[in-house]
Structures are given as structure tokens and as C-alpha cells.
Design a protein around this motif. Structure first.
Motif, PDB file in Angstrom:
ATOM      1  N   GLY A  79      47.537  16.240  49.312  1.00  0.00           N
ATOM      2  CA  GLY A  79      46.540  15.541  48.535  1.00  0.00           C
ATOM      3  C   GLY A  79      45.498  14.824  49.358  1.00  0.00           C
ATOM      4  N   GLU A  80      45.832  14.558  50.594  1.00  0.00           N
ATOM      5  CA  GLU A  80      44.881  13.779  51.396  1.00  0.00           C
ATOM      6  C   GLU A  80      43.661  14.599  51.736  1.00  0.00           C
ATOM      7  OE1 GLU A  80      49.076  13.192  52.091  1.00  0.00           O
ATOM      8  OE2 GLU A  80      47.845  14.618  53.171  1.00  0.00           O
ATOM      9  N   PHE A  81      43.772  15.885  51.602  1.00  0.00           N
ATOM     10  CA  PHE A  81      42.684  16.736  52.021  1.00  0.00           C
ATOM     11  C   PHE A  81      41.773  17.106  50.877  1.00  0.00           C
ATOM     12  CE2 PHE A  81      45.073  16.464  55.547  1.00  0.00           C
ATOM     13  CZ  PHE A  81      46.220  17.234  55.584  1.00  0.00           C
ATOM     14  N   MET A  82      42.083  16.629  49.705  1.00  0.00           N
ATOM     15  CA  MET A  82      41.305  17.076  48.571  1.00  0.00           C
ATOM     16  C   MET A  82      40.283  16.035  48.196  1.00  0.00           C
ATOM     17  SD  MET A  82      44.373  18.216  46.129  1.00  0.00           S
ATOM     18  CE  MET A  82      45.901  18.765  46.807  1.00  0.00           C
ATOM     19  N   ASN A  83      39.222  16.518  47.654  1.00  0.00           N
ATOM     20  CA  ASN A  83      38.327  15.570  47.000  1.00  0.00           C
ATOM     21  C   ASN A  83      38.889  15.237  45.630  1.00  0.00           C
ATOM     22  OD1 ASN A  83      37.941  17.847  45.559  1.00  0.00           O
ATOM     23  ND2 ASN A  83      35.788  18.077  46.009  1.00  0.00           N
ATOM     24  N   GLU A  84      38.251  14.363  44.963  1.00  0.00           N
ATOM     25  CA  GLU A  84      38.913  13.785  43.798  1.00  0.00           C
ATOM     26  C   GLU A  84      39.032  14.763  42.649  1.00  0.00           C
ATOM     27  OE1 GLU A  84      37.488   9.347  44.965  1.00  0.00           O
ATOM     28  OE2 GLU A  84      37.344  10.004  42.893  1.00  0.00           O
ATOM     29  N   ILE A  85      38.047  15.620  42.536  1.00  0.00           N
ATOM     30  CA  ILE A  85      38.129  16.582  41.436  1.00  0.00           C
ATOM     31  C   ILE A  85      39.322  17.497  41.650  1.00  0.00           C
ATOM     32  CG2 ILE A  85      36.914  18.426  40.278  1.00  0.00           C
ATOM     33  CD1 ILE A  85      34.323  17.152  41.185  1.00  0.00           C
ATOM     34  N   CYS A  86      39.418  17.998  42.875  1.00  0.00           N
ATOM     35  CA  CYS A  86      40.552  18.865  43.174  1.00  0.00           C
ATOM     36  C   CYS A  86      41.853  18.113  43.015  1.00  0.00           C
ATOM     37  CB  CYS A  86      40.442  19.392  44.604  1.00  0.00           C
ATOM     38  SG  CYS A  86      39.231  20.694  44.776  1.00  0.00           S
ATOM     39  N   LEU A  87      41.805  16.842  43.352  1.00  0.00           N
ATOM     40  CA  LEU A  87      43.032  16.070  43.250  1.00  0.00           C
ATOM     41  C   LEU A  87      43.544  16.064  41.828  1.00  0.00           C
ATOM     42  CD1 LEU A  87      44.902  14.170  44.883  1.00  0.00           C
ATOM     43  CD2 LEU A  87      43.539  12.289  44.032  1.00  0.00           C
ATOM     44  N   ILE A  88      42.663  15.847  40.905  1.00  0.00           N
ATOM     45  CA  ILE A  88      43.109  15.810  39.513  1.00  0.00           C
ATOM     46  C   ILE A  88      43.625  17.178  39.073  1.00  0.00           C
ATOM     47  CG2 ILE A  88      42.444  15.269  37.171  1.00  0.00           C
ATOM     48  CD1 ILE A  88      42.006  12.847  38.585  1.00  0.00           C
ATOM     49  N   GLU A  89      42.927  18.213  39.483  1.00  0.00           N
ATOM     50  CA  GLU A  89      43.389  19.543  39.091  1.00  0.00           C
ATOM     51  C   GLU A  89      44.742  19.850  39.693  1.00  0.00           C
ATOM     52  OE1 GLU A  89      39.031  21.706  38.705  1.00  0.00           O
ATOM     53  OE2 GLU A  89      40.300  22.057  40.437  1.00  0.00           O
ATOM     54  N   GLU A  90      44.867  19.531  40.962  1.00  0.00           N
ATOM     55  CA  GLU A  90      46.145  19.766  41.613  1.00  0.00           C
ATOM     56  C   GLU A  90      47.243  18.929  40.973  1.00  0.00           C
ATOM     57  OE1 GLU A  90      46.748  21.863  44.196  1.00  0.00           O
ATOM     58  OE2 GLU A  90      44.713  22.595  43.995  1.00  0.00           O
ATOM     59  N   THR A  91      46.891  17.742  40.576  1.00  0.00           N
ATOM     60  CA  THR A  91      47.890  16.907  39.913  1.00  0.00           C
ATOM     61  C   THR A  91      48.378  17.569  38.641  1.00  0.00           C
ATOM     62  OG1 THR A  91      46.696  15.002  40.747  1.00  0.00           O
ATOM     63  CG2 THR A  91      48.344  14.590  39.079  1.00  0.00           C
ATOM     64  N   LEU A  92      47.434  18.087  37.882  1.00  0.00           N
ATOM     65  CA  LEU A  92      47.807  18.791  36.655  1.00  0.00           C
ATOM     66  C   LEU A  92      48.804  19.905  36.945  1.00  0.00           C
ATOM     67  CD1 LEU A  92      44.395  19.126  34.826  1.00  0.00           C
ATOM     68  CD2 LEU A  92      46.481  18.320  33.803  1.00  0.00           C
ATOM     69  N   ILE A  95      50.706   8.429  38.145  1.00  0.00           N
ATOM     70  CA  ILE A  95      51.481   8.190  39.354  1.00  0.00           C
ATOM     71  C   ILE A  95      52.940   7.949  39.006  1.00  0.00           C
ATOM     72  CG2 ILE A  95      51.851   6.450  41.138  1.00  0.00           C
ATOM     73  CD1 ILE A  95      48.794   6.242  41.318  1.00  0.00           C
ATOM     74  N   ASN A  96      53.154   7.133  37.997  1.00  0.00           N
ATOM     75  CA  ASN A  96      54.542   6.865  37.608  1.00  0.00           C
ATOM     76  C   ASN A  96      55.242   8.142  37.180  1.00  0.00           C
ATOM     77  OD1 ASN A  96      54.340   4.160  38.102  1.00  0.00           O
ATOM     78  ND2 ASN A  96      53.704   3.647  36.030  1.00  0.00           N
ATOM     79  N   TYR A  97      54.514   8.949  36.446  1.00  0.00           N
ATOM     80  CA  TYR A  97      55.129  10.175  35.962  1.00  0.00           C
ATOM     81  C   TYR A  97      55.470  11.105  37.108  1.00  0.00           C
ATOM     82  CZ  TYR A  97      55.905  14.036  32.744  1.00  0.00           C
ATOM     83  OH  TYR A  97      56.461  15.046  32.024  1.00  0.00           O
ATOM     84  N   VAL A  98      54.549  11.277  38.012  1.00  0.00           N
ATOM     85  CA  VAL A  98      54.811  12.167  39.149  1.00  0.00           C
ATOM     86  C   VAL A  98      55.974  11.633  39.963  1.00  0.00           C
ATOM     87  CG1 VAL A  98      53.843  13.005  41.309  1.00  0.00           C
ATOM     88  CG2 VAL A  98      52.489  13.087  39.261  1.00  0.00           C
ATOM     89  N   GLN A  99      55.982  10.329  40.169  1.00  0.00           N
ATOM     90  CA  GLN A  99      57.086   9.753  40.936  1.00  0.00           C
ATOM     91  C   GLN A  99      58.412   9.956  40.225  1.00  0.00           C
ATOM     92  OE1 GLN A  99      55.720   5.754  41.470  1.00  0.00           O
ATOM     93  NE2 GLN A  99      55.090   6.117  43.568  1.00  0.00           N
TER      94      GLN A  99
END
Lengths: 182, 423
Positions: free
Chosen positions: A144-157, B279-283
């Protein structure tokens, strides 16, 4: 979880294969747990076939030379075509460079922002909070440290859905195993 | 005076009206300055004049009213363009040709830019602010197509105007802003509003740099939908703030998806709160994985994961929860070799995958078996991923052994439940 059933099946397939390939140390519970978790993570990541950043980061970090579970990873990945996913070390290096640049620019920006005055405006406070949380999220998502924020949200999904699948499969497997031993 | 006004405006203890008046005065000064400049600047002053007349009407109004007036003007392109056209106090021949085009392109932005100003900023919407933004937007749009010098002029002037604009960010416009932003969200470039989003206008900015930016943004203006970005106070540079703004919009779009995904996020509206939940959910999910892997490690000392029993029992628990009577049967049946070759049952298994789509023949077969059982096939689906397994073709990259095991699991369960119920 209907749309996840195909993902589940994929994940389970990969995971069982990986587990079978692992030469389990059978020594300590922690090692076993590590092996299980590792094979699960790799299975989850390879189920994405390298389409997502976090999956690549996960595999590359697991397969990093010098890490203690490197041999396990090699075994799990086996002679299969997971190499493309593993061979993302070069991007990882580039990513670390980008990360440094990003940090430097963030520091500069922070300094610039401070010059504008310690804004007690709620917007800046809110921004600060959001930024903090983004940092935390970055640390949670692999790569995640390498992503910009948009990618971060997508990756989170994507990561959340994969985690859910992983949890469901593992839970069912665990309950089945528990019942089996009863 | 160019500097003092912004500073004056920055102090929030001035009343709105005072600020408006101060701005008006400043605008007039700027107006004077503009007179000596090129046509484009006089165009802006024209707009200023236009808005001044409006301002005269709206001075007594609240900001909302002012805003509505401005937005109403901006909203109706034709009206505003008419106004602009008719109010050529200092007609510039060069401008007249430009005006129709500006009218087409700029009017939209004109209405928009006053609105766009400033979510969360000071409340004063001012025709002065409208003017520079409008002028800037219009000029920006023009430059690409028509005149480069206009662009440069706009750039030069816009900075001064931007100082005023920035300070006049109004919350009222926020809704319009969001509206436009939504409308233009597809557009990757928010640069069109670069001139409008100017924190930097407070500082003395290089006109060249900004004009170049404007140039790049101008092209975006030509398209009917473009992203207007309004920067907030305290941001470093125009390009940065613009890019951030666009990014923010994209992020908010994706946050909505996350809201659906993460349970309990529906009530939370703020970004920070939602990020917290995420964050809580992922954790928690990660912790669950850890815990489950530890559990599996303890349960299976050999880590061999005996597949026969494993799958059988993995599937059966879902059955057993619903059919306690059936629980005893499946383990034995699962290991029955004959079931491995029980192809029709496999079809039934495929029928069990409700979400997978059920063949009619399979349905019939399934009904006979599952009718008394009323198997919530969903239970299969919920607790195991095997429901999808039946679709694995034997020719797939599966070990035949694995596949037969899966079939065993399914067939065994179905058979068991069916048999049990028939008894």
C-alpha cells in the motif's frame, strides 16, 4: 457472498495445492500456522492472477530473497506459472524509490503548508485526520505504501473481498477439521 | 492596495457586507488597472460591470441570495450572455468576436465558477469573485481555441483576481460545485478551474507558469463537461491542489463502493470515519485469518488435510446444522467408493448451486432428493465454496483425485440427506 463463490473455489483450489506441496516442518505450532497462513495468502494473491497491486506485492514480499519463509514460498508456488507474480521484485525496488520520493515531497508539502499558518480551520484538522488514517490503511494493505490514494481505495476494495473469501474458506475448513477429529 | 485587500479580507472579523464593499472598491481599482490593459481585461471589467449591477441588487441579500442570483445568472447561459453583450460599456472590437464563443463556453463556467468557490470557505460570494473566475474560465476556454494572448492576459489578471476569489469562497456554492463536479467527474482534468482554484493567488505567482497551466486546462474547457476544481485554503500550488481535488473526487466515488462493502458504514458520512471503519474491518479480517490459521494448525498436527474427510465434513456441517439426523450418515457415505462414480448425483450437486444456475433436469433430480430435506442450498454456499466445484470440468487442471473427492463430498452429502429423509 454469491459473487465470491467462484473466488472461493479458486482460492481453495490454490490453497490446497499449496498446502499439499508444502513440506510441513511439523515442528512447532507456530511454524505450521505460518505455513498455513502463507499458503493461504499466496493462494489468495494468485487467485487474482497479478491483476491487483496488493496481490503482486504480497507474493513478491513473501518470495523476497532472504526472508525466512522463502523456501516455503518456493515450494508452494512450485513449478507453476506463478513466476510472473513473483518476479515483481524489480517493480518493488522501483516502488521503494518512488516511495522515498513521495515521502520527500510530502515532507516538503507539509512544510509549505505550515507556512500558510497554523490553520485552526476544521478542514485542515479533518484533512490531517484523514491523512493519518490513510497512512494506517497503507500499512495494512500489502504494497500500500506505493500506491496513490485512488489505487489505495481500489486495492482496499479488492483486498477486503479477498480477505472475506479467505476467512470464509478457512473457517469452513477449520470447522470441518474440528468435526473430523471429533 | 493589491495586497491589503486580500489581507483585509482574510481577517474574518469583518462582516460580510464590509468585505463585499471592500472587494467592490478593490475591484474598482482593479477595474481601473484593467482599463489600461488589453481588451481581454476590459472584458473582465465588463463582466465586473455586469456583476456590479447585479451586486447592487443583491447587496442587501444574504449570501445565499447573492449566490442564487449569481448562479441563476450563470445557469442561464443565454441570459448572461445577453447581459454581457448588452453591457459593453467599453466595447472592444476584439472582444466582441470573442464573446459569442465565450458565451457558449464561458457561461456555463461563469455560472459555475462563482458557485465553485469554496467549499468551506468564507461565505462571501461576490460578483467580484464571480468576475475573475468567470473571466478566467472564459478566457481559459477561449485561449485554446481562439487567442493565446487572451490566455496570457487572463493568466496575468486572473492572479490578481484570484486573490479576491480565494478569499471569497463561499459555502453556498458548494452544492453547485458538487453538482458540476459530478457532472464532470468523468473528465480527468480538473485543470480548467486552475485559475479558480488558487490558493496561490494569495502569493505572487508566476504568470507564465499559470498561463501555461491555463493553456493546458483550456483545452479541457472546450469540452462541454469538464471538472471544475476548487482548491481550498492552505494548499501549496495550483497544480497540486487541482490534482488533489480531482483525486479527491475519484476517491469519494470509490469510497461509496467501500461503504457498501464494509458493514456498518452506511451511517458514517465523513471520510475519516469511513476510513476508520475500513481500517478496523481490514484489521479484524486479518486477525481472523491469523486466528483461523492458528486453529487449523492446532487441529491438524499433520497438516495433511485429509481431503476425503475434510471435504466431506466441510460440506456436511452445513447439512448437519440443518439436519441433525443426517449428520451420522454422511461420513460413512462419503467414503463409499460407489458414490465416486455416481454421475447423476453430480448433476444434482450442480443443481444445488442455486446461484450457479440449475439445469432443468438437475432440478427435477434435485427436487426428488431435496424436497423433503428442503436443503437450503444456500447453506452449502454459505459455508463452503464447493458449490462452485461442480462446474469444474474433469479436464480442467484438477487432479482427478481431487475432483473425485469433491464429487464424493457432494454426492455423499446429497445421498446421505436424501437417504435419511426417505427412511
Amino acid at each position: 457472498m454469491r459473487p465470491h463463490s467462484s473466488l472461493k473455489q479458486e482460492f481453495l483450489k490454490e490453497w490446497i495445492k499449496g498446502l499439499q506441496r508444502c513440506s510441513f516442518p511439523k515442528k512447532s505450532i507456530l511454524e505450521r500456522k505460518k505455513a498455513i497462513k502463507l499458503s493461504a495468502d499466496i493462494a489468495m494473491a494468485s487467485a487474482r492472477n497479478g491483476t491487483t497491486c496488493w496481490s503482486r506485492a504480497l507474493i513478491s514480499s513473501a518470495a523476497k530473497d532472504g526472508s525466512d519463509n522463502n523456501h516455503l514460498v518456493k515450494q508452494i508456488l512450485g513449478p507453476e506459472s506463478d513466476r510472473p507474480a513473483v518476479e515483481n521484485k524489480a517493480p518493488a525496488r522501483q516502488a521503494s524509490v518512488c516511495k522515498k520520493i513521495l515521502k520527500r515531497s510530502c515532507r516538503i508539502r507539509r512544510r509549505g503548508r505550515r507556512k500558510c499558518g497554523a490553520a485552526a480551520a476544521p478542514s485542515s484538522i479533518a484533512k490531517h485526520l484523514v491523512k493519518k488514517r490513510r497512512q494506517i490503511l497503507r500499512s495494512l494493505i500489502p504494497g500500500g505504501e506505493f500506491m496513490n490514494e485512488i489505487c489505495l481505495i481500489e486495492e482496499t476494495l479488492d483486498y477486503i473481498t479477498s480477505l472475506r473469501v479467505q476467512v470464509d474458506v478457512m473457517r469452513s475448513l477449520a470447522t470441518a477439521s474440528v468435526r473430523g477429529t471429533e | 492596495m493589491n495586497r491589503t485587500l486580500p489581507e483585509m479580507l482574510q481577517c474574518s472579523d469583518m462582516t460580510v457586507l464590509q468585505r463585499q464593499r471592500a472587494r467592490l472598491k478593490w475591484q474598482e481599482e482593479q477595474f481601473q488597472q484593467h482599463q489600461q490593459q488589453q481588451q481581454q481585461q476590459s472584458y473582465f471589467s465588463e463582466l465586473d460591470g455586469v456583476f456590479s449591477t447585479q451586486a447592487g441588487h443583491v447587496q442587501g441579500f444574504q449570501q445565499g441570495g447573492l449566490m442564487s442570483g449569481a448562479t441563476a445568472a450563470g445557469g442561464s447561459d443565454s441570459v448572461l450572455s445577453d447581459m454581457v453583450m448588452t453591457r459593453q460599456l467599453k466595447p472592444d472590437p476584439g472582444l466582441e468576436t470573442a464573446w459569442p464563443e465565450l458565451g457558449k463556453v464561458g457561461m456555463g463556467s461563469m455560472g459555475f465558477s462563482p458557485c465553485g468557490y469554496g467549499i468551506g470557505q468564507s461565505f462571501d460570494i461576490n460578483h467580484a469573485s464571480c468576475l475573475p473566475s468567470v473571466a478566467v474560465a472564459a478566457a481559459a476556454s477561449k485561449a485554446v481555441e481562439v487567442k493565446e494572448k487572451m490566455n496570457s492576459a487572463v493568466g496575468r489578471e486572473s492572479f490578481k483576481k484570484r486573490k479576491v476569489e480565494k478569499l471569497q469562497n463561499s459555502k453556498v456554492v458548494a452544492e453547485d460545485d458538487s453538482k458540476r463536479i459530478k457532472a464532470n467527474e468523468e473528465e480527468g482534468e480538473s485543470k480548467i478551474t486552475g485559475p479558480n482554484t488558487n490558493k496561490s493567488s494569495n502569493k505572487k505567482k508566476e504568470t507564465s507558469g499559470d498561463t501555461s497551466k491555463e493553456n493546458s486546462k483550456v483545452s479541457d474547457v472546450q469540452k462541454p463537461d469538464y471538472i471544475h476544481v476548487r482548491a481550498r485554503r492552505g494548499q501549496a500550488t495550483d497544480s497540486h491542489s487541482l490534482a488533489e481535488r480531482v483525486r479527491r473526487e475519484k476517491i469519494s466515488e470509490r469510497m461509496k463502493y467501500l461503504q457498501d462493502l464494509v458493514p456498518g458504514c452506511n451511517k458514517i458520512t465523513g471520510k475519516a470515519g469511513m476510513l476508520d471503519e475500513i481500517i478496523n474491518y481490514v484489521q479484524s479480517l486479518q486477525r481472523q485469518v491469523e486466528f483461523l490459521s492458528m486453529k487449523l494448525a492446532t487441529v491438524n498436527p499433520r497438516l495433511d488435510f485429509n481431503i476425503d474427510n475434510l471435504y466431506a465434513k466441510e460440506v456436511f456441517p452445513s447439512c448437519t446444522t440443518n439436519f441433525p439426523t443426517v449428520g451420522n450418515m454422511p461420513p460413512e457415505l462419503a467414503n463409499h467408493p460407489p458414490y465416486v462414480h455416481f454421475n447423476p448425483i453430480q448433476q444434482v450437486v450442480s443443481g444445488c448451486g442455486v446461484e450457479m444456475g440449475i439445469n432443468s433436469s438437475d432440478m427435477a433430480l434435485r427436487r426428488t432428493i431435496s424436497a423433503p430435506v428442503s436443503i437450503p442450498d444456500a447453506s452449502f454456499l454459505d459455508t463452503s465454496c464447493f458449490t462452485g466445484m461442480q462446474q469444474i470440468q474433469p479436464s480442467a487442471t484438477w487432479d482427478v483425485e481431487l475432483q473425485s473427492l469433491y464429487n464424493v463430498a457432494f454426492t455423499g452429502s446429497i445421498e446421505a440427506s436424501g437417504l435419511k429423509m426417505e427412511m
